[in-house]
Motif scaffolding. Structure first.
Motif, PDB file in Angstrom:
ATOM      1  N   PRO A 242       0.862  -1.228   0.054  1.00 37.37           N
ATOM      2  CA  PRO A 242      -0.103   0.120  -0.365  1.00 37.37           C
ATOM      3  C   PRO A 242       0.945   1.226   0.077  1.00 37.37           C
ATOM      4  N   ASP A 243       0.230   2.413  -0.341  1.00 33.15           N
ATOM      5  CA  ASP A 243       0.996   3.658  -0.589  1.00 33.15           C
ATOM      6  C   ASP A 243       0.849   4.350   1.040  1.00 33.15           C
ATOM      7  N   TYR A 244       2.210   3.703   1.716  1.00 31.02           N
ATOM      8  CA  TYR A 244       2.377   3.968   3.107  1.00 31.02           C
ATOM      9  C   TYR A 244       2.574   5.415   3.609  1.00 31.02           C
ATOM     10  N   SER A 245       3.019   6.363   2.532  1.00 32.31           N
ATOM     11  CA  SER A 245       3.328   7.835   2.569  1.00 32.31           C
ATOM     12  C   SER A 245       2.191   8.076   3.464  1.00 32.31           C
ATOM     13  N   ARG A 246       0.912   7.742   2.922  1.00 36.21           N
ATOM     14  CA  ARG A 246      -0.229   8.474   3.423  1.00 36.21           C
ATOM     15  C   ARG A 246      -0.649   8.211   4.743  1.00 36.21           C
ATOM     16  N   VAL A 247       0.002   7.514   5.324  1.00 32.51           N
ATOM     17  CA  VAL A 247      -0.005   7.414   6.844  1.00 32.51           C
ATOM     18  C   VAL A 247       1.101   7.970   7.733  1.00 32.51           C
ATOM     19  N   ILE A 248       2.061   8.495   6.992  1.00 31.40           N
ATOM     20  CA  ILE A 248       3.091   9.341   7.921  1.00 31.40           C
ATOM     21  C   ILE A 248       2.765  10.562   8.167  1.00 31.40           C
ATOM     22  N   PRO A 249       2.297  11.083   9.510  1.00 27.61           N
ATOM     23  CA  PRO A 249       2.126  12.255   9.676  1.00 27.61           C
ATOM     24  C   PRO A 249       2.967  13.292   9.451  1.00 27.61           C
ATOM     25  N   THR A 250       2.350  14.406   8.703  1.00 26.84           N
ATOM     26  CA  THR A 250       3.344  15.670   8.535  1.00 26.84           C
ATOM     27  C   THR A 250       2.881  17.038   9.380  1.00 26.84           C
ATOM     28  N   GLY A 251       1.749  17.050   9.906  1.00 24.27           N
ATOM     29  CA  GLY A 251       1.471  17.995  10.567  1.00 24.27           C
ATOM     30  C   GLY A 251       1.245  18.148  12.220  1.00 24.27           C
ATOM     31  N   ASN A 252       2.005  16.946  12.612  1.00 21.14           N
ATOM     32  CA  ASN A 252       1.747  16.808  14.160  1.00 21.14           C
ATOM     33  C   ASN A 252       2.581  17.973  14.894  1.00 21.14           C
ATOM     34  N   ASP A 253       1.970  18.800  15.744  1.00 22.99           N
ATOM     35  CA  ASP A 253       2.595  20.170  16.254  1.00 22.99           C
ATOM     36  C   ASP A 253       2.967  19.858  17.465  1.00 22.99           C
ATOM     37  N   LYS A 254       2.702  18.902  18.043  1.00 21.24           N
ATOM     38  CA  LYS A 254       3.383  18.529  19.815  1.00 21.24           C
ATOM     39  C   LYS A 254       4.481  17.762  19.679  1.00 21.24           C
ATOM     40  N   LEU A 255       5.780  18.476  20.095  1.00 21.16           N
ATOM     41  CA  LEU A 255       6.901  17.751  20.231  1.00 21.16           C
ATOM     42  C   LEU A 255       7.479  17.181  21.757  1.00 21.16           C
ATOM     43  N   LEU A 256       7.556  16.015  21.731  1.00 18.45           N
ATOM     44  CA  LEU A 256       7.974  15.364  23.102  1.00 18.45           C
ATOM     45  C   LEU A 256       9.245  14.828  22.879  1.00 18.45           C
TER      46      LEU A 256
END
Length: 366
Positions: A242-256
């Motif tokens: 499957p097109d795995y790139s679609r499930v890699i988030p790019t907008g997660n704004d909270k960094l731990l």
């Protein structure tokens, strides 16, 4: 056929090939290893029809020839023979006589002509990778390979080249692991391939004993690895990843940011009381810390506080403890970056902005 070989040499070679052989076979000869005696050495081959391993060793050959004999039985015998012993293999009348010192045995054989081989063919794409790099690719991705046979196209590591980079990806739908490296010379035009789980496991064993480069040849249906004296050939999974790139988030704004070892030890401790299969652990994020907690209706509760670099609004998120630990155990270094959005969105985990490894973990309700 008659040959003499040093016990440790035979044992090491049998160790490479016999694990390919399935314990239960409806085709008797697939339980056997093919032994070919040639001038100056022995060549051993084992296969399960999808995967084949061939290895060559030095031996004293008195009479050239070939036969097949039970792989696991011969391996067990070699394993239990005294260190340093010379092992004589003498084939005749449908049997193989094995002698070493005061030990002797006789094993039934099957004809060489009945032994199936994966056809040798030219593989259009060839390139090399350092053994250590290939081992790292496997270690950082294979834990995410799916074991669900109905989704057979996820039962391996997906490898492809795009824009001068080689990617190795595994996912089971709950977590994803991806390694990135510069595409080696010769791999630029390689087809997209899915390397099966069993091939990955056998290759990783061979890499433990080889420090040099690994020659890789592949086509759209087959892949071959030359690791030292061993040659592993495998059919590839015939399916579309499957097109795995679609499930890699790019907008997660909270960094731990947190020490992976400290977090792993905490998750391991609190999840010890969980009795259900998923072992859900809740992470309560607050400024400067994470509170790990597990609640089990049958057992009780457990909590542990872990120091962390976090400066956003606090919220709770749940993960499968085993999936989280699988990732944390592969992370090297003293800090990981965990990119979060909310309790329902996929979480991105990296070893740092410049790391070649990337992980995605789906959250759970807790």
């Amino acid at each position: 056929m008659k040959a003499t070989v040093e016990r440790a040499t035979l044992l090491k070679c049998l160790g490479h090939v016999q694990s390919v052989v399935e314990r239960r076979n409806t085709i008797p000869i697939l339980s056997n290893v093919l032994i070919e005696a040639e001038d100056g050495g022995l060549k051993l081959t084992a296969t399960d029809l999808d995967l084949q391993v061939v290895d060559s060793i030095a031996a004293t050959t008195d009479t050239a020839g070939a036969t097949t004999v039970s792989a696991h039985t011969l391996f067990d015998i070699a394993r239990k023979l005294p260190d340093g012993s010379q092992v004589s293999l003498d084939v005749g009348d449908g049997n193989m006589k094995i002698k070493a010192g005061r030990y002797s045995s006789k094993l039934s054989t099957l004809p060489r002509d009945d032994f199936p081989m994966i056809a040798e063919s030219e593989l259009p794409t060839t390139f090399s990778l350092p053994g250590g790099t290939l081992a790292e690719i496997i270690d950082k991705t294979r834990f995410a390979i799916s074991t669900e046979e109905t989704r057979y196209y996820l039962n391996g590591i997906f490898m492809h080249v795009t824009d001068g980079k080689m990617y190795a990806v595994a996912t089971d739908g709950h977590r994803l692991a991806r390694m990135t490296l510069d595409a080696p010379d010769g791999a630029e035009e390689m087809p997209d391939v899915i390397v099966p789980r069993k091939c990955v496991a056998e290759l990783r064993k061979l890499l433990d004993e080889n420090e040099g480069d690994v020659e890789i040849g592949l086509s759209a249906s087959k892949i071959r690895f030359r690791v030292g004296t061993a040659v592993l050939t495998s059919k590839l999974i015939d399916g579309t990843f499957p097109d795995y790139s679609r499930v890699i988030p790019t907008g997660n704004d909270k960094l731990l940011r947190v020490d992976p070892k400290t977090l792993a030890e905490g998750v391991d401790r609190v999840s010890a009381i969980a009795t259900d299969r998923t072992k859900a652990v809740k992470l309560t994020l607050d400024k400067g810390r994470i509170v790990l907690s597990v609640t089990s209706p049958e057992t009780g509760t457990a909590t542990e506080e872990v120091p962390a670099d976090y400066d956003n609004d606090g919220f709770d998120v749940g993960f499968n403890a085993r999936y989280l630990l699988d990732i944390l155990h592969e992370v090297k270094g003293e800090q990981i970056d965990v990119h979060l959005a909310d309790a329902a969105a996929p979480t991105l985990i990296r070893e740092g902005d410049n790391s070649n490894a990337l992980y995605v973990l789906m959250p759970m309700r807790v």
